[in-house]
Write a protein that holds these residues in place. Structure first.
Motif, mmCIF file in Angstrom:
data_model
loop_
_atom_site.group_PDB
_atom_site.id
_atom_site.type_symbol
_atom_site.label_atom_id
_atom_site.label_comp_id
_atom_site.label_asym_id
_atom_site.label_seq_id
_atom_site.Cartn_x
_atom_site.Cartn_y
_atom_site.Cartn_z
ATOM 1 N N GLY B 30 0.814 -1.204 0.000
ATOM 2 C CA GLY B 30 0.000 0.000 0.000
ATOM 3 C C GLY B 30 0.847 1.253 0.000
ATOM 4 O O GLY B 30 0.641 2.175 -0.801
ATOM 5 N N CYS B 175 -4.338 -1.612 9.133
ATOM 6 C CA CYS B 175 -4.871 -1.331 7.799
ATOM 7 C C CYS B 175 -4.829 0.167 7.479
ATOM 8 O O CYS B 175 -4.594 0.577 6.344
ATOM 9 C CB CYS B 175 -6.309 -1.833 7.738
ATOM 10 S SG CYS B 175 -7.091 -1.576 6.183
ATOM 11 N N VAL B 179 -3.901 2.864 3.982
ATOM 12 C CA VAL B 179 -5.000 3.702 3.472
ATOM 13 C C VAL B 179 -4.628 5.177 3.621
ATOM 14 O O VAL B 179 -4.873 5.984 2.725
ATOM 15 C CB VAL B 179 -6.320 3.397 4.217
ATOM 16 C CG1 VAL B 179 -7.452 4.267 3.686
ATOM 17 C CG2 VAL B 179 -6.683 1.931 4.071
ATOM 18 N N VAL B 187 -5.654 0.912 -1.318
ATOM 19 C CA VAL B 187 -6.799 0.005 -1.139
ATOM 20 C C VAL B 187 -6.846 -1.015 -2.273
ATOM 21 O O VAL B 187 -6.939 -2.224 -2.058
ATOM 22 C CB VAL B 187 -8.133 0.809 -1.106
ATOM 23 C CG1 VAL B 187 -9.328 -0.134 -1.058
ATOM 24 C CG2 VAL B 187 -8.157 1.762 0.077
ATOM 25 N N SER B 353 -10.175 -1.382 4.689
ATOM 26 C CA SER B 353 -9.536 -0.357 3.861
ATOM 27 C C SER B 353 -10.561 0.315 2.953
ATOM 28 O O SER B 353 -10.538 1.539 2.763
ATOM 29 C CB SER B 353 -8.403 -0.972 3.026
ATOM 30 O OG SER B 353 -8.915 -1.944 2.150
ATOM 31 N N ASN B 357 -11.497 4.416 3.185
ATOM 32 C CA ASN B 357 -11.301 5.324 2.055
ATOM 33 C C ASN B 357 -12.635 5.871 1.545
ATOM 34 O O ASN B 357 -12.750 7.046 1.197
ATOM 35 C CB ASN B 357 -10.547 4.600 0.937
ATOM 36 C CG ASN B 357 -10.139 5.531 -0.188
ATOM 37 O OD1 ASN B 357 -10.714 5.506 -1.259
ATOM 38 N ND2 ASN B 357 -9.145 6.382 0.056
ATOM 39 N N THR B 389 -9.870 10.138 7.305
ATOM 40 C CA THR B 389 -9.600 8.708 7.495
ATOM 41 C C THR B 389 -9.321 8.420 8.967
ATOM 42 O O THR B 389 -9.835 7.435 9.531
ATOM 43 C CB THR B 389 -8.385 8.275 6.634
ATOM 44 O OG1 THR B 389 -8.632 8.653 5.277
ATOM 45 C CG2 THR B 389 -8.161 6.785 6.693
#
Lengths: 102, 528
Positions: B30, B175, B179, B187, B353, B357, B389
């Motif tokens: 990611g 996670c 993100v 994601v 995720s 988002n 987020t």
């Protein structure tokens, strides 16, 4: 109009036709047959294998019917996308919307 | 949960090694897209609208295989046998949507469903709808984060005997790293791996479960001995599982694919649809992702039959809904436990995720950018996306610690979302005269009436507790009593606005007056 039409003009591809309806129906049928077919096949039932095979046939037919139209439609739309994005940027700003508080 | 199945597994060093490797790979994968994600709002939330169909397709599959999914689907399969595959069959809306609403939505170019409202409708009603949907979806994604994290807390307790909060907080926080770094790029790239891992391991565990039960023939024979052969029939209808329910489900799922916003999943798919590089890619991503889910459910169905013949007398739903996890952790061979847990993490992280988002998208694009700071720079929007987020993450922890019964919360959310606005969500796509006030009133009426019909009125004895399919139709009628008069008592949306929307999105259905106006203005060609 042939169900397996391969050539589409941009204007024709933008219209809703029988191809969309048939593809949607075949799509649901294939989901249904795959759901029953996979479970039945795992249980080694004859009806499971038959349903799964029918589901695969349904998927192939759906693809043959709708894919040429989707390709033509995508090509045409890709050319217009930039212009449309500019339009959205202008028209969706809330303080600039026409007739907002009529 | 029964005391005897708490702390089910003991991990060896090798098991933990695989879990750590998986988590590190996910985070690195990611974070590596950090530079792409920070370029603009469109990159942070839609990966620049340039993805080939198979990337959003694996994301559709991955994000809809959440930690609670094996629990609730496993639960209904244990209770209802093979016919339980029809409970999650509502995802068949993807089959129709792929060639109808997906195409219309992709053409609209709206970044979110809330933005689509202001393209489809005009005036104050459109603004109220956009604000409402943005707020609702921000909350709803926090809610999804909370219930999926709560399910992970339950898994942690079940497997390791951990306190509930550890499973809930730790993995969701992990996670958030990718993100926050790369947005939707993180994601989608993580989902690609997670989708493949989850699909493969679910399939392997199911096959292993069938093998442990003695194979297909042994399952069938044991069910006969138990006098439970009806469990093999996916079309076994009785009072507990009436034909009317099945027909309702088929109608709801298939016709629902014409609309936008009928199902809670639509809002997630809308992001995948817009991130695809073309109309064709958008269609195939939704179609293939949905089909993969159907495929998975059928594997679960037979695996749960296997679990049933091994443990036929479980009556507590909290125990039998853990059936698939028990097959995975009690029966998989040594050396595979860590891999299976990595797959459970993959299932968990992909949903987390997505919701992190997506919730941030609504909060940033539809609330902050639209109402608070329309002139915000791309850099500022990405910063606000990251702040949102984090806020969602904190909200999910607080909410998640208060919910324990997964299925009740799930049904609450699905009903609140689905029943009363099912028809209006179709009408807004196919009928030009359906206006913003009608849709807004349908939403408000649905929120009030779903509470009344599902909980309040049965609780005070005013009406009996109806089966869910009867609740569905009752709510559809009651809500229509509100929005149909409102639609005819208020003016249609502005014709200029409708024409612009029609030329761009080309919706199907009853758009005659708008189409004629577009032809008159020379914006589209006349039909030959």
């Amino acid at each position: 109009m042939s169900l397996f039409r391969k050539e589409w003009t941009p204007a024709d591809a933008d219209e809703w036709t029988i191809h969309d309806l048939v593809a949607s129906v075949l799509s649901v049928v294939s989901y249904f047959l795959v759901a029953v077919g996979v479970a039945g096949a795992l249980l080694l039932k004859v009806w499971g294998f038959v349903a799964l095979a029918a589901g695969l046939v349904s998927i192939v037919l759906m693809f043959l019917i709708i894919d040429p139209k989707l390709k033509a439609m995508s090509r045409t739309f890709a050319e217009k996308q930039h212009e449309f994005l500019e339009h959205i940027d202008k028209t969706t700003r809330w303080e600039q919307s026409e007739g907002l508080y009529e | 949960m029964s005391e005897q199945i708490l702390g089910l597994v003991e991990f060896t060093f090798l098991d933990w090694f695989w879990v750590v490797v998986f988590v590190v790979v996910m985070i690195v994968c990611g974070v590596i897209f950090y530079r792409l994600g920070k370029r603009s709002e469109s990159e942070f939330f839609l990966a620049g609208r340039g993805l080939p169909w198979w990337l959003p397709a694996t994301s559709v599959y991955a994000s809809h295989t959440a930690t609670d999914t094996p629990m609730w689907i496993g639960g209904v399969l244990y209770k209802f046998g093979m016919r339980g595959i029809w409970f999650p069959f509502f995802s068949a809306w993807c089959a129709v949507s792929a060639f109808i609403s997906t195409r219309i939505f992709r053409r609209s170019l709206a970044m979110s469903q809330a933005e689509w409202q202001s393209l489809r409708y005009s005036g104050l009603g459109a603004e109220l709808l956009r604000g409402w949907l943005a707020g609702w979806q921000t909350f709803m994604n926090m809610f999804i984060l909370a219930w999926v994290s709560a399910a992970m807390g339950k898994v942690g307790t079940y497997l390791f005997g951990w306190p509930h909060w550890i499973g809930l907080v730790v993995f969701t926080a992990i996670c958030a790293i990718y993100v926050l770094s790369a947005g939707y790029w993180g994601v989608i790239m993580a989902d690609f791996q997670q989708g493949i891992i989850a699909f493969t391991i679910i399939t392997i565990v199911c096959c292993w479960g069938i093998y442990e039960a003695g194979g297909a023939k042994a399952i069938i024979d044991k069910l006969e001995v138990l006098g439970e052969s009806w469990r093999l029939n996916p079309f076994h209808f009785d009072e507990e599982f009436p034909l009317a329910w099945f027909i309702t489900l088929l109608i709801m799922s298939t016709f629902g694919g014409i609309g936008m916003g009928n199902f809670i999943d639509w809002y997630t798919e809308a992001q995948r649809i817009q991130s695809a590089r073309s109309l064709r890619d958008a269609s195939y991503s939704i179609w293939a992702g949905g089909l993969a889910g159907i495929f998975r459910n059928s594997f679960w169905a037979v695996a749960m039959l296997a679990f049933y013949v091994m443990f036929p007398n479980i009556t507590d739903s909290r125990d039998y809904e853990m059936g698939w996890f028990r097959l995975a952790f009690e029966y998989m061979p040594i050396g595979m436990i860590g891999v299976v847990f990595a797959a459970v993490l993959a299932i968990h992280l992909s949903t987390i995720s997505t919701s992190l988002n997506l919730g941030a998208l609504y909060a940033t694009h539809d609330l902050y950018h639209h109402y608070i700071n329309p002139e915000a720079s791309e850099k500022r929007l990405v910063q606000v996306g990251r702040i949102n987020t984090v806020l969602l993450l904190l909200g999910c922890f607080i909410l998640g610690l208060t919910m324990r019964k997964i299925t009740e919360w799930l049904i609450f959310a699905l009903w609140l979302q689905a029943a009363g606005i099912w028809i209006p969500s179709i009408l807004q796509v196919i009928w030009w005269r359906f206006n913003s006030w009608a849709y807004l009133s349908a939403w408000v009426a649905n929120l009030v009436m779903s509470w009344l019909v599902v909980w309040v009125l049965p609780a005070v004895g005013v009406m009996p507790e109806l089966p869910d399919y009867q609740q569905f139709w009752l709510l559809a009628v009651l809500v229509a009593v509100v929005y149909v008069p409102i639609m005819f008592l208020t003016r249609p949306d502005d014709m200029d606005h409708l024409v612009k929307y029609y030329v761009m999105a080309r919706p199907c259905g009853f758009w005659g007056p708008v189409r004629r106006e577009a032809v008159k203005r020379g914006l589209i060609e006349m039909e030959m």
